[in-house]
Design an enzyme around this catalytic site. Structure first.
Site, mmCIF file in Angstrom:
data_model
loop_
_atom_site.group_PDB
_atom_site.id
_atom_site.type_symbol
_atom_site.label_atom_id
_atom_site.label_comp_id
_atom_site.label_asym_id
_atom_site.label_seq_id
_atom_site.Cartn_x
_atom_site.Cartn_y
_atom_site.Cartn_z
ATOM 1 N N HIS A 76 -31.372 11.155 2.553
ATOM 2 C CA HIS A 76 -31.737 12.577 2.596
ATOM 3 C C HIS A 76 -31.648 13.203 1.203
ATOM 4 O O HIS A 76 -32.535 13.947 0.780
ATOM 5 C CB HIS A 76 -30.825 13.320 3.569
ATOM 6 C CG HIS A 76 -30.979 14.808 3.535
ATOM 7 N ND1 HIS A 76 -32.024 15.460 4.163
ATOM 8 C CD2 HIS A 76 -30.241 15.776 2.924
ATOM 9 C CE1 HIS A 76 -31.904 16.772 3.956
ATOM 10 N NE2 HIS A 76 -30.829 16.977 3.201
ATOM 11 N N CYS A 168 30.369 -2.544 0.103
ATOM 12 C CA CYS A 168 28.956 -2.896 0.294
ATOM 13 C C CYS A 168 28.351 -2.086 1.435
ATOM 14 O O CYS A 168 27.144 -1.827 1.446
ATOM 15 C CB CYS A 168 28.791 -4.387 0.543
ATOM 16 S SG CYS A 168 29.692 -5.008 1.986
ATOM 17 N N HIS A 441 29.073 -9.152 4.951
ATOM 18 C CA HIS A 441 28.570 -8.512 3.735
ATOM 19 C C HIS A 441 27.233 -7.852 4.038
ATOM 20 O O HIS A 441 26.401 -8.402 4.776
ATOM 21 C CB HIS A 441 28.407 -9.558 2.624
ATOM 22 C CG HIS A 441 27.912 -8.992 1.335
ATOM 23 N ND1 HIS A 441 28.616 -8.054 0.611
ATOM 24 C CD2 HIS A 441 26.763 -9.226 0.636
ATOM 25 C CE1 HIS A 441 27.926 -7.740 -0.479
ATOM 26 N NE2 HIS A 441 26.801 -8.437 -0.478
#
Length: 487
Positions: A76, A168, A441
């Site tokens: 177009h 930890c 851990h």
């Protein structure tokens, strides 16, 4: 496109171009009212092939809708020499001469104004808007010309944490929190305004931690002040014994929730079994979602593969492994309360046995899933090592309160809508526990960029693969919403 912008925009800016552009945004892009949404659904089809999808664009010069994917809008533009078109889904302006989406300050302002109006009409609140510097910030930027460039290989934000003696459990959660996009953006933009007179504000220390992590320093950080404040604010975590990372997370969120949006609410639904009338609905806030695992003393819901939302999240039962979706199904399954917990039904006015069901009324921005690997009872204390498969991307649509009727009937099949991303999440951190209940851990996998993962083991940071992440046991899984809306 040249640095000065698209030179072809000026051909459109004639007569009442602003009003014309506003009408296009109002009627065919944002569509704030129900009437305009109906009009858009009926009229916005490709004028060449009749399709509704394929990235529809509208010509800015005439009333013409066409596919971008099939290049019907390109045809177009070429035949009519109409060089500008607007994306009807996202509102971007495309120039066929520049062969790119373009930026124009005036057009962008009109788009933002009309989008805000549409959001207001729909009552959904305003989405997060991009940061625009103030005059003072512009002045600071001029006087501080040094810039830190973020590339795909950039390691800024990666920093190890010294273990101060069985800490930890704290280090792994700090790594997850400092790589939470929402919290990172909050603290690095100086959003926290402390109201405490003393130096015992845990949120201030978290803010300082973010500064330390994103300062560019490579040496491991020593979080001694954070540990002291944790002992002050959460006495049950004081001492050098090994603690539960999940308990530390809850304690941290309990402080942070007053400053950041980190909680949401599940919906508990009690339902009369015989007459099917709703009895009561209770809303309770939550920090995270704790999920039972197969192998625990709690009977695990028998699961049948397929039609359960697993396919929606890219999971499969081919290996026989339990999936995160399985655990969520169990969490949101209807539970028979039994004859000892009859409820008076408001519909039939008789006492009936009932079922209860937990669902998500509103999803949080950050979703944390706690896999209940530590079992404590009067008879035994043990760790459950059942492997649970979890996806990189998670769709929570099957577990929303809006889908409760299908769940009450035991049906989990969901229609995949590729354009609906409201309930989709991306994995960004995984906390793992190695060892036994007595001696273990904690480590964390964190996502630095889209496909770059790193393993954080206290002071040591190493690169990890996606396979390493997905093959890990998983204790705490952190997901972030892919698309945000702010109220």
């Amino acid at each position: 496109m040249s640095p000065a912008g698209c030179p072809h925009v000026n051909g459109f800016k004639v007569d009442n171009w602003k009003q014309n552009l506003r009408v296009i945004y109002q009627c065919f892009v944002w569509s704030g009212s129900a009437e305009t949404r109906k009009r858009k659904a009926k009229s916005c089809i490709c004028h060449m092939c009749g399709a509704h999808l394929n990235r529809l664009h509208s010509c800015l010069y005439c009333v013409f809708f066409a596919c971008f994917a099939k290049k019907h809008i390109h045809e177009h533009a070429k035949s009519k020499r109409h060089n500008l078109a607007i994306d009807l889904l996202y509102g971007g302006i495309y120039c066929f001469m520049c062969q790119d989406y373009i930026y124009d300050k005036e057009m962008e302002q009109i788009a933002k104004e009309e989008q805000r109006k549409a959001w207001k009409m729909q009552g959904i609140g305003e989405k997060y808007s991009t940061w625009e510097p103030t005059k003072r910030e512009l002045e600071l930027l001029r006087h501080n010309p040094k810039r830190r460039r973020i590339t795909s290989n950039c390691t800024i934000g990666l920093r190890g944490l010294i273990n101060l003696g069985n800490t930890c459990f704290m280090n792994c959660i700090v790594q997850a929190l400092t790589h939470t996009p929402l919290l990172r953006d909050f603290f690095l933009s100086d959003r926290h305004k402390c109201e405490m007179q003393s130096n015992s504000c845990l949120v201030c220390e978290m803010s300082q931690l973010f500064q330390e992590f994103y300062s560019g320093h490579r040496s491991p950080h020593i979080p001694f002040r954070l540990l002291h404040l944790v002992w002050t604010h959460a006495r049950h975590l004081a001492g050098y014994e090994q603690q539960d990372a999940h308990e530390f997370l809850i304690a941290a969120l309990d402080v942070l929730h007053r400053h950041c949006k980190v909680a949401s609410s599940p919906l508990q639904l009690d339902k009369c079994q015989i007459c099917s009338h709703g009895v009561s609905t209770t809303i309770d806030p939550f920090w995270d979602i704790s999920l039972d695992l197969p192998g625990s003393s709690t009977p695990f819901w028998p699961l049948s593969p397929g039609g359960d939302g697993s396919a929606l999240n890219g999971e499969s039962h081919t290996t026989g492994a339990t999936t995160l979706t399985d655990c969520l199904r169990r969490f949101t399954r209807p539970e028979h309360l039994g004859s000892s917990a009859k409820i008076k039904c408001s519909g039939c006015h008789s006492y009936q046995e009932s079922t209860k069901q937990l669902t998500m009324k509103k999803l949080p921005i950050v979703a944390c899933f706690h896999l209940k690997r530590f079992e404590h009872s009067a008879k035994l204390r043990r760790k459950i090592t059942t492997y649970v498969s979890f996806p990189l991307e998670l769709d929570m649509t099957p577990f929303m309160a809006s889908s409760k009727e299908s769940r009450m009937n035991g049906q989990y099949q969901q229609t995949v809508d590729p354009f609906n991303n409201d309930n989709k999440y991306s994995l960004f951190a995984v906390v793992n526990h190695q060892g036994t209940l007595e001696s273990g851990h904690y480590t964390t996998f964190i996502r630095q960029h889209k496909d770059q993962w790193f393993k954080c083991d206290d002071a040591i940071i190493t690169k990890a693969s996606i396979k390493d992440v997905l093959d890990s046991e998983g204790y705490l899984l952190f997901y972030h919403k892919q698309f945000l809306e702010y109220e």
